[in-house]
Design a protein around this motif. Sequence first.
Motif, mmCIF file in Angstrom:
data_model
loop_
_atom_site.group_PDB
_atom_site.id
_atom_site.type_symbol
_atom_site.label_atom_id
_atom_site.label_comp_id
_atom_site.label_asym_id
_atom_site.label_seq_id
_atom_site.Cartn_x
_atom_site.Cartn_y
_atom_site.Cartn_z
ATOM 1 N N UNK A 253 0.839 -1.211 0.000
ATOM 2 C CA UNK A 253 0.000 0.000 0.000
ATOM 3 C C UNK A 253 0.867 1.252 0.000
ATOM 4 N N UNK A 254 1.927 1.214 0.793
ATOM 5 C CA UNK A 254 2.856 2.341 0.857
ATOM 6 C C UNK A 254 3.505 2.580 -0.509
ATOM 7 N N UNK A 255 3.922 1.500 -1.157
ATOM 8 C CA UNK A 255 4.551 1.617 -2.471
ATOM 9 C C UNK A 255 3.540 2.043 -3.538
ATOM 10 N N UNK A 256 2.294 1.595 -3.405
ATOM 11 C CA UNK A 256 1.272 1.974 -4.382
ATOM 12 C C UNK A 256 0.994 3.469 -4.338
ATOM 13 N N UNK A 257 0.957 4.040 -3.150
ATOM 14 C CA UNK A 257 0.751 5.490 -3.047
ATOM 15 C C UNK A 257 1.909 6.264 -3.679
ATOM 16 N N UNK A 258 3.122 5.708 -3.582
ATOM 17 C CA UNK A 258 4.256 6.341 -4.260
ATOM 18 C C UNK A 258 4.072 6.296 -5.779
ATOM 19 N N UNK A 259 3.527 5.185 -6.280
ATOM 20 C CA UNK A 259 3.238 5.095 -7.713
ATOM 21 C C UNK A 259 2.195 6.107 -8.157
ATOM 22 N N UNK A 260 1.171 6.319 -7.337
ATOM 23 C CA UNK A 260 0.153 7.325 -7.663
ATOM 24 C C UNK A 260 0.741 8.739 -7.635
ATOM 25 N N UNK A 261 1.686 8.972 -6.750
ATOM 26 C CA UNK A 261 2.370 10.266 -6.736
ATOM 27 C C UNK A 261 3.118 10.486 -8.043
ATOM 28 N N UNK A 262 3.734 9.409 -8.553
ATOM 29 C CA UNK A 262 4.411 9.517 -9.845
ATOM 30 C C UNK A 262 3.451 9.829 -10.979
ATOM 31 N N UNK A 263 2.270 9.233 -10.934
ATOM 32 C CA UNK A 263 1.266 9.514 -11.965
ATOM 33 C C UNK A 263 0.848 10.990 -11.916
ATOM 34 N N UNK A 264 0.614 11.493 -10.705
ATOM 35 C CA UNK A 264 0.226 12.903 -10.565
ATOM 36 C C UNK A 264 1.334 13.832 -11.026
ATOM 37 N N UNK A 265 2.572 13.531 -10.643
ATOM 38 C CA UNK A 265 3.701 14.370 -11.051
ATOM 39 C C UNK A 265 3.874 14.355 -12.561
ATOM 40 N N UNK A 266 3.727 13.203 -13.165
ATOM 41 C CA UNK A 266 3.872 13.108 -14.620
ATOM 42 C C UNK A 266 2.771 13.892 -15.336
ATOM 43 N N UNK A 267 1.563 13.815 -14.809
ATOM 44 C CA UNK A 267 0.459 14.567 -15.400
ATOM 45 C C UNK A 267 0.716 16.072 -15.315
ATOM 46 N N UNK A 268 1.219 16.538 -14.185
ATOM 47 C CA UNK A 268 1.481 17.969 -13.996
ATOM 48 C C UNK A 268 2.550 18.460 -14.970
ATOM 49 N N UNK A 269 3.663 17.748 -15.057
ATOM 50 C CA UNK A 269 4.766 18.226 -15.896
ATOM 51 C C UNK A 269 4.473 18.059 -17.385
ATOM 52 N N UNK A 270 3.701 17.074 -17.758
ATOM 53 C CA UNK A 270 3.305 16.972 -19.164
ATOM 54 C C UNK A 270 2.398 18.148 -19.549
ATOM 55 N N UNK A 271 1.562 18.564 -18.612
ATOM 56 C CA UNK A 271 0.712 19.730 -18.873
ATOM 57 C C UNK A 271 1.543 21.012 -18.924
ATOM 58 N N UNK A 272 2.496 21.154 -18.009
ATOM 59 C CA UNK A 272 3.325 22.365 -17.993
ATOM 60 C C UNK A 272 4.190 22.484 -19.243
ATOM 61 N N UNK A 273 4.785 21.366 -19.649
ATOM 62 C CA UNK A 273 5.693 21.379 -20.792
ATOM 63 C C UNK A 273 4.979 21.113 -22.116
ATOM 64 N N UNK A 274 3.666 20.896 -22.043
ATOM 65 C CA UNK A 274 2.838 20.691 -23.244
ATOM 66 C C UNK A 274 3.341 19.512 -24.091
ATOM 67 N N UNK A 275 3.715 18.468 -23.393
ATOM 68 C CA UNK A 275 4.251 17.278 -24.051
ATOM 69 C C UNK A 275 3.101 16.345 -24.402
ATOM 70 N N UNK A 276 3.091 15.858 -25.633
ATOM 71 C CA UNK A 276 2.057 14.935 -26.094
ATOM 72 C C UNK A 276 2.624 13.570 -26.506
ATOM 73 N N UNK A 277 3.928 13.429 -26.508
ATOM 74 C CA UNK A 277 4.573 12.221 -27.014
ATOM 75 C C UNK A 277 4.966 11.281 -25.866
ATOM 76 N N UNK A 278 5.091 9.997 -26.216
ATOM 77 C CA UNK A 278 5.594 8.963 -25.298
ATOM 78 C C UNK A 278 4.842 8.945 -23.963
ATOM 79 N N UNK A 279 3.538 9.037 -24.042
ATOM 80 C CA UNK A 279 2.742 9.078 -22.810
ATOM 81 C C UNK A 279 2.847 7.758 -22.039
ATOM 82 N N UNK A 280 2.670 6.634 -22.723
ATOM 83 C CA UNK A 280 2.699 5.332 -22.065
ATOM 84 C C UNK A 280 4.060 5.056 -21.440
#
Length: 227
Positions: free
Chosen positions: A77-104
């Motif tokens: 559970x502890x590790x899963x929450x860290x994975x969700x943090x990575x998803x949120x961080x990736x979403x934020x920076x892709x939006x900031x940098x307007x990146x559309x490539x290599x999403x997966x």
Amino acid sequence: MAALGRDVGADLRDAGVVPLGAGEAPKDIKMAASMNDQPSPSLGDAKLRRPIVIEIIEKKFECFRKEMTLNIYGTLSFATTAGFSGILANFIFRHCFKVKHDALKTYASVTTLPFLATIVAEKLLLTDALYSDNISEENCVLRSSLIGIVCGVLYPTGLAFSKNGRLAVKYHTVPLPPKGRVLLHWTLLCQTEVKAMAIPLIFQTTFGIFNGLQKHAAFQKTLEKTA
């Protein structure tokens, strides 16, 4: 002959030896025979104790298994929450940098790597230290909280920042930074959106405290049962 026999009997009685009558056996032989006829009490007790010992061992093993299962679920559970943090961080920076490539590709890496890093860090810095050095409850909570902050917030944030920044430079989705001010340029570009990472920071810190208390309590129970 009769007088001789009486004299021999008298001498034997004077010596403390009681002559046996016809067909009689010594008392020691009778006692040995009666003891052989009775079942051994030690064997009977062993037969009664064996199911009790097995039942106690099974109960201890079941408690240990439940504690280990609880520890595994807590770590996952502890590790899963860290994975969700990575998803949120990736979403934020892709939006900031307007990146559309290599999403997966980026989502897979920023989710998997923090997940694995949390499991390894908890194993080395928390679980092994707890069972080898018997660290205090405060130390256990501190270590767990630091694992949550570093592996669950800082690491996925830096990883998402790096990967999406490279993609932004590669595909020219945002203006390139001036020379000598690369880090400042990227920080100013996403300073507003990155504040959302305060949510996983608070959550990971709280979860880390709870996880540390749970680990230390489980360790104390194990010590009490094995004592």
